[in-house]
Design a protein around this motif. Structure first.
Motif, PDB file in Angstrom:
ATOM      1  N   ILE A 136       0.848  -1.203   0.000  1.00 39.29           N
ATOM      2  CA  ILE A 136       0.000   0.000   0.000  1.00 39.29           C
ATOM      3  C   ILE A 136       0.881   1.250   0.000  1.00 39.29           C
ATOM      4  N   ILE A 137       1.957   1.220   0.796  1.00 36.47           N
ATOM      5  CA  ILE A 137       2.887   2.362   0.832  1.00 36.47           C
ATOM      6  C   ILE A 137       3.538   2.549  -0.540  1.00 36.47           C
ATOM      7  N   GLN A 138       3.927   1.428  -1.165  1.00 38.27           N
ATOM      8  CA  GLN A 138       4.551   1.511  -2.506  1.00 38.27           C
ATOM      9  C   GLN A 138       3.611   2.152  -3.516  1.00 38.27           C
ATOM     10  N   ALA A 139       2.309   1.972  -3.320  1.00 37.06           N
ATOM     11  CA  ALA A 139       1.335   2.494  -4.281  1.00 37.06           C
ATOM     12  C   ALA A 139       1.237   4.018  -4.235  1.00 37.06           C
ATOM     13  N   GLY A 140       1.653   4.634  -3.137  1.00 33.34           N
ATOM     14  CA  GLY A 140       1.526   6.098  -3.119  1.00 33.34           C
ATOM     15  C   GLY A 140       1.960   6.772  -1.828  1.00 33.34           C
ATOM     16  N   GLY A 141       2.466   6.036  -0.883  1.00 30.28           N
ATOM     17  CA  GLY A 141       2.818   6.633   0.405  1.00 30.28           C
ATOM     18  C   GLY A 141       4.178   7.306   0.404  1.00 30.28           C
TER      19      GLY A 141
ATOM     20  N   MET B  70      -5.227  -0.846  -1.178  1.00 33.17           N
ATOM     21  CA  MET B  70      -5.827  -1.379   0.052  1.00 33.17           C
ATOM     22  C   MET B  70      -6.954  -2.364  -0.295  1.00 33.17           C
ATOM     23  N   ASP B  71      -7.815  -1.957  -1.248  1.00 34.61           N
ATOM     24  CA  ASP B  71      -8.939  -2.825  -1.630  1.00 34.61           C
ATOM     25  C   ASP B  71      -8.445  -4.128  -2.256  1.00 34.61           C
ATOM     26  N   GLN B  72      -7.374  -4.014  -3.067  1.00 33.29           N
ATOM     27  CA  GLN B  72      -6.852  -5.206  -3.738  1.00 33.29           C
ATOM     28  C   GLN B  72      -6.289  -6.233  -2.771  1.00 33.29           C
ATOM     29  N   GLU B  73      -5.804  -5.759  -1.622  1.00 30.31           N
ATOM     30  CA  GLU B  73      -5.213  -6.681  -0.644  1.00 30.31           C
ATOM     31  C   GLU B  73      -6.263  -7.506   0.090  1.00 30.31           C
ATOM     32  N   GLY B  74      -7.530  -7.122  -0.047  1.00 30.71           N
ATOM     33  CA  GLY B  74      -8.592  -7.915   0.572  1.00 30.71           C
ATOM     34  C   GLY B  74      -8.924  -7.517   2.002  1.00 30.71           C
ATOM     35  N   PHE B  75      -8.589  -6.271   2.378  1.00 33.19           N
ATOM     36  CA  PHE B  75      -9.023  -5.784   3.687  1.00 33.19           C
ATOM     37  C   PHE B  75     -10.529  -5.509   3.635  1.00 33.19           C
ATOM     38  N   GLY B  76     -11.170  -5.472   4.795  1.00 35.56           N
ATOM     39  CA  GLY B  76     -12.602  -5.188   4.855  1.00 35.56           C
ATOM     40  C   GLY B  76     -12.876  -3.700   4.722  1.00 35.56           C
ATOM     41  N   ASN B  77     -14.144  -3.339   4.893  1.00 36.56           N
ATOM     42  CA  ASN B  77     -14.543  -1.938   4.765  1.00 36.56           C
ATOM     43  C   ASN B  77     -14.850  -1.344   6.140  1.00 36.56           C
ATOM     44  N   CYS B  78     -14.678  -0.040   6.225  1.00 34.69           N
ATOM     45  CA  CYS B  78     -14.909   0.649   7.498  1.00 34.69           C
ATOM     46  C   CYS B  78     -16.411   0.781   7.755  1.00 34.69           C
ATOM     47  N   THR B  79     -16.861   0.328   8.937  1.00 31.46           N
ATOM     48  CA  THR B  79     -18.258   0.569   9.293  1.00 31.46           C
ATOM     49  C   THR B  79     -18.337   1.453  10.548  1.00 31.46           C
ATOM     50  N   ASN B  80     -17.285   2.227  10.758  1.00 27.85           N
ATOM     51  CA  ASN B  80     -17.270   3.261  11.800  1.00 27.85           C
ATOM     52  C   ASN B  80     -17.535   2.733  13.211  1.00 27.85           C
ATOM     53  N   HIS B  81     -16.887   1.618  13.550  1.00 23.33           N
ATOM     54  CA  HIS B  81     -16.966   1.132  14.935  1.00 23.33           C
ATOM     55  C   HIS B  81     -15.929   1.838  15.798  1.00 23.33           C
TER      56      HIS B  81
ATOM     57  N   ILE C  32     -25.257  -5.357   1.027  1.00 21.97           N
ATOM     58  CA  ILE C  32     -25.003  -6.789   0.822  1.00 21.97           C
ATOM     59  C   ILE C  32     -23.565  -7.002   0.354  1.00 21.97           C
ATOM     60  N   ARG C  33     -23.148  -6.171  -0.621  1.00 19.18           N
ATOM     61  CA  ARG C  33     -21.774  -6.275  -1.137  1.00 19.18           C
ATOM     62  C   ARG C  33     -20.753  -6.030  -0.041  1.00 19.18           C
ATOM     63  N   LEU C  34     -20.971  -4.943   0.737  1.00 18.08           N
ATOM     64  CA  LEU C  34     -20.024  -4.582   1.794  1.00 18.08           C
ATOM     65  C   LEU C  34     -19.937  -5.674   2.860  1.00 18.08           C
ATOM     66  N   SER C  35     -21.105  -6.192   3.280  1.00 17.59           N
ATOM     67  CA  SER C  35     -21.098  -7.225   4.323  1.00 17.59           C
ATOM     68  C   SER C  35     -20.357  -8.461   3.853  1.00 17.59           C
ATOM     69  N   ARG C  36     -20.558  -8.799   2.570  1.00 22.85           N
ATOM     70  CA  ARG C  36     -19.888  -9.970   2.019  1.00 22.85           C
ATOM     71  C   ARG C  36     -18.375  -9.770   2.043  1.00 22.85           C
ATOM     72  N   GLN C  37     -17.946  -8.594   1.583  1.00 24.48           N
ATOM     73  CA  GLN C  37     -16.504  -8.297   1.575  1.00 24.48           C
ATOM     74  C   GLN C  37     -15.944  -8.317   2.988  1.00 24.48           C
ATOM     75  N   ASN C  38     -16.704  -7.773   3.945  1.00 27.42           N
ATOM     76  CA  ASN C  38     -16.226  -7.732   5.326  1.00 27.42           C
ATOM     77  C   ASN C  38     -16.072  -9.138   5.906  1.00 27.42           C
ATOM     78  N   ARG C  39     -17.005  -9.994   5.555  1.00 27.66           N
ATOM     79  CA  ARG C  39     -16.942 -11.369   6.055  1.00 27.66           C
ATOM     80  C   ARG C  39     -15.725 -12.086   5.462  1.00 27.66           C
ATOM     81  N   LEU C  40     -15.483 -11.844   4.165  1.00 25.09           N
ATOM     82  CA  LEU C  40     -14.346 -12.499   3.495  1.00 25.09           C
ATOM     83  C   LEU C  40     -13.010 -11.990   4.010  1.00 25.09           C
ATOM     84  N   ALA C  41     -13.011 -10.762   4.570  1.00 27.28           N
ATOM     85  CA  ALA C  41     -11.745 -10.151   4.999  1.00 27.28           C
ATOM     86  C   ALA C  41     -11.165 -10.832   6.232  1.00 27.28           C
TER      87      ALA C  41
END
Lengths: 248, 224
Positions: free
Chosen positions: A123-128, A206-217, B76-85
């Motif tokens: 991720i750093i190599q991509a633009g950091g 970041m997305d390509q590496e397979g990290f999840g998405n932020c849901t603001n927890h 649905i897409r986001l939850s799926r991606q989060n589960r796979l992560a």
């Protein structure tokens, strides 16, 4: 102190692992958590068994090498410290401690408690970075940096890249790490030229590496040994959305 | 290098924007509904006025339907991606910062969807209770006032509505400040403020909507 440890053991190149139970006696409350593991490893080696693999380096909270999910909390129960600065006095005599590696698809386990965090490097190599011409060292005050910008950039730059944000996130998202790096450079005048490209590239990586998405927890902020604030995630969101309007 | 609505931040922005559109509807719908306390004339006249604004009404309906579809699809897409992560979970996982409403967004969302379907079947398509469709007021218009009171006199139906609104309250109390965060409109000082405003707003919406079935059951609002 007497403690019962339940530690994840996983051989190298083996995708399967199990929890092993270890009883440790005469633990001093003044030991750091890693010293306690060192003592256990010495015993294991004396017994002719395979010592437990775990990451560590500076042991003073600045390198970002140590990790460990301790009783379900990244870097253990203390706020604002890494595992190396956690002391055994934080635990009760006779307590059972569960020790696990960081869990994320993007952080595969190499062995026991050691995970591969090179996704962060990519991720750093991509633009950091900022591109600068080589040559003589420029005079320190050539580019004036406003005090608030310097402060904010420094707060973001405190990130040591340990990955606790990913480990603590219910979605294994790397948003706090990427946000800290994006914000650090986007706040400084030197980072303005590549600002848009940087945020777009780093988020894509970041997305390509397979990290999840932020849901603001905001679990990341609670786990971060450098207490990086989630306001940097806001900043990255804003930078990304602004960049997408400019170059859709 | 291009931005993408399919990226993690792009999808979050879609969730936030569609969520705020739906929140705007929830607030305006509540304000209209509260006219029930002003009596049958006020509520029925308001309903008639809405019907006379047909082109605008259909535009709003189309926008809301689109918002619901995008919100659902993206979640649905986001939850799926989060589960796979995180394919291998923790034996022990102790979050310390998050809230109950944040952790149950999927559950409150599914409950809300079920509630929405029931609500539309009942009051818009009159499928669950066809008799409600033929109520007319003295002016010969559709009697929304009588429809609401007849339906809410059934304690089971009132109960469904209160539960539905509780799900809405839970969903909004995390969704409100979350939307601003995802759209990049937040900072260190604003964050706790937005969280409190979100909680207060969702509680106000819950009490506002729930007051109608409760008032009907208590006999405060009755047929005239």
């Amino acid at each position: 102190m007497r403690l019962t440890l339940k530690i994840w053991r996983q051989a190298q190149d083996n995708p399967k692992g199990t929890f092993e139970r270890y009883d440790v006696d005469d633990v001093s409350p003044d030991m750091s958590f890693l010293e306690m593991l060192d003592i256990l490893n010495e015993r294991l080696m004396h017994e002719g068994k395979e010592p437990i693999a775990f990451d560590h380096d500076c042991r003073e909270g600045i390198c970002g090498m140590c990790s460990l999910m301790i009783n379900g909390q990244a870097h253990g129960p203390d706020r604002g410290v890494a595992t190396c600065q956690l002391h055994m006095r934080r635990f009760k005599d006779g307590e059972t401690i569960v020790i696990e590696p960081w869990r994320a698809k993007a952080f595969p386990v190499i062995k026991d408690l050691v995970v591969d965090r090179s996704a962060f490097d990519r991720i750093i190599q991509a633009g950091g970075y900022v591109s600068v011409s080589t040559g003589g060292v420029p005079e320190g005050n050539t580019i004036p940096v406003p005090k608030p910008a310097a402060e904010q950039a420094m707060d973001a730059a405190a990130c040591i890249g340990c990955g606790a944000c990913v480990a603590a996130c219910p979605n294994a998202s790397a948003m706090l790490f990427v946000a800290a790096k994006v914000s650090h450079l986007a706040t400084l005048p030197q980072g303005q030229v590549e600002k848009d490209q940087r945020v777009l590239r780093m988020v894509e990586a970041m997305d390509q590496e397979g990290f999840g998405n932020c849901t603001n927890h905001y679990e990341c902020m609670a786990a971060c040994p450098k207490q990086i604030h989630v306001k940097f995630i806001t900043l990255m969101n804003r930078e990304y959305l602004k960049a997408s309007i400019k170059q859709p | 290098m291009h931005a993408s609505p399919q990226s993690s931040i792009g999808q979050k922005a879609l969730m936030a924007a569609t969520g705020l559109i739906l929140l705007a509807f929830v607030i305006s719908h509540l304000l209209g509904n509260l006219l029930v306390f002003a009596g049958p004339e006020a509520l029925n006249a308001y309903a008639l006025k809405l019907r006379h604004m047909a082109p605008l009404l259909w535009l709003a309906r189309a926008l809301l339907l689109l918002a619901v579809v995008v919100h659902l699809w993206t979640s649905i897409r986001l939850s799926r991606q989060n589960r796979l992560a995180r394919p291998v979970g923790y034996r022990r996982f102790r979050p310390g910062e998050t809230s109950l409403s944040a952790r149950t967004m999927l559950l409150s969302g599914v409950l809300l969807l079920a509630y929405l379907v029931y609500h539309l079947l009942q009051f818009t398509f009159h499928t669950t209770d066809p008799a409600l469709a033929h109520l007319t007021d003295p002016l010969g218009n559709h009697d929304v006032y009588a429809m609401v009171i007849t339906a809410f006199r059934n304690p089971w139906i009132s109960c469904i509505y209160v539960v539905g609104m509780a799900a809405l309250c839970a969903h909004l109390s995390h969704g409100f400040d979350s939307s601003f965060q995802s759209l990049g409109v937040n900072n260190e000082r604003l964050l706790p403020l937005l969280q409190r405003v979100g909680q207060a707003l969702s509680l106000a919406i819950f009490m506002g909507y729930s007051s109608i079935p409760v008032a009907v059951l208590l006999g405060i609002v009755k047929l005239r």
